[in-house]
Design a protein around this motif. Structure first.
Motif, PDB file in Angstrom:
ATOM      1  N   PRO A  71       0.799  -1.234   0.000  1.00 47.71           N
ATOM      2  CA  PRO A  71       0.000   0.000   0.000  1.00 47.71           C
ATOM      3  C   PRO A  71       0.833   1.286   0.000  1.00 47.71           C
ATOM      4  N   ARG A  72       2.099   1.207   0.433  1.00 45.66           N
ATOM      5  CA  ARG A  72       2.916   2.417   0.499  1.00 45.66           C
ATOM      6  C   ARG A  72       3.753   2.667  -0.740  1.00 45.66           C
ATOM      7  N   PHE A  73       4.018   1.591  -1.512  1.00 45.73           N
ATOM      8  CA  PHE A  73       4.899   1.727  -2.667  1.00 45.73           C
ATOM      9  C   PHE A  73       4.268   1.101  -3.884  1.00 45.73           C
ATOM     10  N   ASN A  74       4.652   1.588  -5.033  1.00 44.56           N
ATOM     11  CA  ASN A  74       4.260   0.984  -6.304  1.00 44.56           C
ATOM     12  C   ASN A  74       5.525   0.377  -6.899  1.00 44.56           C
ATOM     13  N   CYS A  75       5.853  -0.836  -6.438  1.00 44.55           N
ATOM     14  CA  CYS A  75       7.097  -1.477  -6.849  1.00 44.55           C
ATOM     15  C   CYS A  75       6.948  -2.125  -8.212  1.00 44.55           C
ATOM     16  N   THR A  76       7.990  -2.003  -9.005  1.00 49.06           N
ATOM     17  CA  THR A  76       8.033  -2.660 -10.312  1.00 49.06           C
ATOM     18  C   THR A  76       9.412  -3.262 -10.497  1.00 49.06           C
ATOM     19  N   TRP A  77       9.475  -4.293 -11.345  1.00 49.39           N
ATOM     20  CA  TRP A  77      10.722  -5.001 -11.605  1.00 49.39           C
ATOM     21  C   TRP A  77      11.280  -4.567 -12.951  1.00 49.39           C
ATOM     22  N   CYS A  78      12.552  -4.252 -12.969  1.00 48.97           N
ATOM     23  CA  CYS A  78      13.226  -3.896 -14.212  1.00 48.97           C
ATOM     24  C   CYS A  78      14.151  -5.045 -14.584  1.00 48.97           C
ATOM     25  N   PRO A  79      13.835  -5.778 -15.650  1.00 46.84           N
ATOM     26  CA  PRO A  79      14.647  -6.943 -15.995  1.00 46.84           C
ATOM     27  C   PRO A  79      16.039  -6.591 -16.523  1.00 46.84           C
ATOM     28  N   GLU A  80      16.224  -5.398 -17.051  1.00 51.69           N
ATOM     29  CA  GLU A  80      17.531  -5.020 -17.596  1.00 51.69           C
ATOM     30  C   GLU A  80      18.601  -4.966 -16.505  1.00 51.69           C
ATOM     31  N   VAL A  81      18.243  -4.455 -15.333  1.00 51.62           N
ATOM     32  CA  VAL A  81      19.209  -4.363 -14.228  1.00 51.62           C
ATOM     33  C   VAL A  81      18.878  -5.337 -13.106  1.00 51.62           C
ATOM     34  N   GLU A  82      17.782  -6.083 -13.257  1.00 51.56           N
ATOM     35  CA  GLU A  82      17.312  -7.056 -12.267  1.00 51.56           C
ATOM     36  C   GLU A  82      17.220  -6.436 -10.878  1.00 51.56           C
ATOM     37  N   VAL A  83      16.475  -5.349 -10.810  1.00 53.85           N
ATOM     38  CA  VAL A  83      16.307  -4.610  -9.567  1.00 53.85           C
ATOM     39  C   VAL A  83      14.843  -4.248  -9.412  1.00 53.85           C
ATOM     40  N   CYS A  84      14.391  -4.333  -8.158  1.00 55.71           N
ATOM     41  CA  CYS A  84      13.045  -3.887  -7.832  1.00 55.71           C
ATOM     42  C   CYS A  84      13.140  -2.437  -7.367  1.00 55.71           C
ATOM     43  N   GLY A  85      12.233  -1.647  -7.825  1.00 48.07           N
ATOM     44  CA  GLY A  85      12.289  -0.256  -7.413  1.00 48.07           C
ATOM     45  C   GLY A  85      10.994   0.465  -7.694  1.00 48.07           C
ATOM     46  N   SER A  86      10.939   1.684  -7.195  1.00 49.85           N
ATOM     47  CA  SER A  86       9.768   2.522  -7.424  1.00 49.85           C
ATOM     48  C   SER A  86      10.086   3.631  -8.429  1.00 49.85           C
ATOM     49  N   GLY A  87      11.344   3.717  -8.830  1.00 49.39           N
ATOM     50  CA  GLY A  87      11.754   4.757  -9.767  1.00 49.39           C
ATOM     51  C   GLY A  87      12.260   6.006  -9.072  1.00 49.39           C
ATOM     52  N   ILE A  88      12.054   6.098  -7.753  1.00 47.17           N
ATOM     53  CA  ILE A  88      12.540   7.269  -7.003  1.00 47.17           C
ATOM     54  C   ILE A  88      13.271   6.808  -5.746  1.00 47.17           C
ATOM     55  N   ASP A  89      14.113   5.804  -5.893  1.00 45.75           N
ATOM     56  CA  ASP A  89      14.862   5.300  -4.747  1.00 45.75           C
ATOM     57  C   ASP A  89      16.350   5.338  -5.064  1.00 45.75           C
ATOM     58  N   ARG A  90      17.154   4.656  -4.270  1.00 45.55           N
ATOM     59  CA  ARG A  90      18.614   4.732  -4.439  1.00 45.55           C
ATOM     60  C   ARG A  90      19.107   4.094  -5.735  1.00 45.55           C
ATOM     61  N   ASN A  91      18.255   3.320  -6.393  1.00 47.09           N
ATOM     62  CA  ASN A  91      18.620   2.718  -7.672  1.00 47.09           C
ATOM     63  C   ASN A  91      18.157   3.571  -8.854  1.00 47.09           C
ATOM     64  N   TYR A  92      17.839   4.814  -8.604  1.00 44.93           N
ATOM     65  CA  TYR A  92      17.313   5.686  -9.648  1.00 44.93           C
ATOM     66  C   TYR A  92      18.273   5.799 -10.831  1.00 44.93           C
ATOM     67  N   GLU A  93      19.572   5.887 -10.539  1.00 43.82           N
ATOM     68  CA  GLU A  93      20.547   6.038 -11.617  1.00 43.82           C
ATOM     69  C   GLU A  93      20.555   4.797 -12.521  1.00 43.82           C
ATOM     70  N   LYS A  94      20.543   3.601 -11.907  1.00 43.35           N
ATOM     71  CA  LYS A  94      20.484   2.360 -12.687  1.00 43.35           C
ATOM     72  C   LYS A  94      19.202   2.316 -13.518  1.00 43.35           C
ATOM     73  N   TRP A  95      18.102   2.695 -12.879  1.00 44.98           N
ATOM     74  CA  TRP A  95      16.806   2.688 -13.562  1.00 44.98           C
ATOM     75  C   TRP A  95      16.822   3.635 -14.754  1.00 44.98           C
ATOM     76  N   SER A  96      17.377   4.786 -14.542  1.00 45.78           N
ATOM     77  CA  SER A  96      17.394   5.802 -15.579  1.00 45.78           C
ATOM     78  C   SER A  96      18.263   5.372 -16.760  1.00 45.78           C
ATOM     79  N   GLU A  97      19.440   4.830 -16.454  1.00 45.57           N
ATOM     80  CA  GLU A  97      20.342   4.395 -17.526  1.00 45.57           C
ATOM     81  C   GLU A  97      19.770   3.235 -18.339  1.00 45.57           C
ATOM     82  N   ALA A  98      19.070   2.341 -17.678  1.00 45.45           N
ATOM     83  CA  ALA A  98      18.508   1.166 -18.364  1.00 45.45           C
ATOM     84  C   ALA A  98      17.171   1.478 -19.019  1.00 45.45           C
ATOM     85  N   GLY A  99      16.643   2.649 -18.760  1.00 46.92           N
ATOM     86  CA  GLY A  99      15.349   3.018 -19.330  1.00 46.92           C
ATOM     87  C   GLY A  99      14.186   2.319 -18.659  1.00 46.92           C
ATOM     88  N   CYS A 100      14.355   1.981 -17.402  1.00 41.46           N
ATOM     89  CA  CYS A 100      13.304   1.260 -16.678  1.00 41.46           C
ATOM     90  C   CYS A 100      12.092   2.137 -16.391  1.00 41.46           C
TER      91      CYS A 100
END
Length: 135
Positions: free
Chosen positions: A19-48
Motif C-alpha cells: 500500500p505504500r509503494f508501487n514497486c516494479t521489476w526492471c529486468p535489464e538491471v534485475e532490480v526492484c524499485g519505485s523509480g525514485i529510490d537509491r537505484n534511480y541512476e540504474k533505472w534511468s540508464e537502463a530506461g526502466c
C-alpha cells in the motif's frame, strides 16, 4: 527495518502488493524499485522508467513449469481421445470383446450392480443382527 521496494530481491517478491509503494521489476538491471529510490541512476540508464521496459513478473513462468503443464494437458487430451476412441470402436462392434465389455459395464448396469450389492449387504447385516438378538 522499514520495507522498501529495494529490499525485495526477486521479481516475484517485487510485484507483491504494497500500500505504500508501487514497486516494479526492471529486468535489464534485475532490480526492484519505485523509480525514485537509491537505484534511480540504474533505472534511468537502463530506461526502466519507460513502461514498456518494466515487466510484470506474475505472468512469467519457469520454463519447466510451462513444459510440465503442456505435457499434462497433452496427456489428458490423449487419455480422453483414447477413451472416446475405445467407446466408438466398441459401440460400432458390439460382438467384439470390447463391445461385450462395454455392454456389460454400461453405467446403468453398473448402478444396478451397486444397488444389488448394497441391498444384499444390508439384508445380511439385518439378518445377522436379528439372529444374534433373538438367539
Amino acid at each position: 527495518p522499514f520495507e522498501t521496494c529495494v529490499s525485495r530481491p526477486s521479481c516475484d517478491e517485487c510485484v507483491l502488493p504494497n500500500p505504500r509503494f508501487n514497486c516494479t521489476w526492471c529486468p535489464e538491471v534485475e532490480v526492484c524499485g519505485s523509480g525514485i529510490d537509491r537505484n534511480y541512476e540504474k533505472w534511468s540508464e537502463a530506461g526502466c522508467h519507460a513502461s514498456s521496459n518494466v515487466k510484470d513478473c506474475v505472468a512469467r513462468m519457469h520454463p519447466l513449469l510451462v513444459a510440465f503443464i503442456v505435457v499434462l494437458v497433452l496427456g489428458v487430451l490423449i487419455l480422453i481421445g483414447g477413451i472416446v476412441g475405445f467407446v466408438i470402436y466398441a459401440w460400432r462392434r458390439p460382438n467384439s470383446p470390447s463391445g461385450m465389455w462395454l455392454i456389460d459395464h454400461r453405467p446403468r448396469r453398473m448402478w444396478q450392480r451397486f444397488r444389488e450389492a448394497t441391498s444384499k449387504n444390508r439384508a445380511n447385516d439385518y439378518n445377522a443382527h436379528f439372529n444374534e438378538a433373538y438367539a
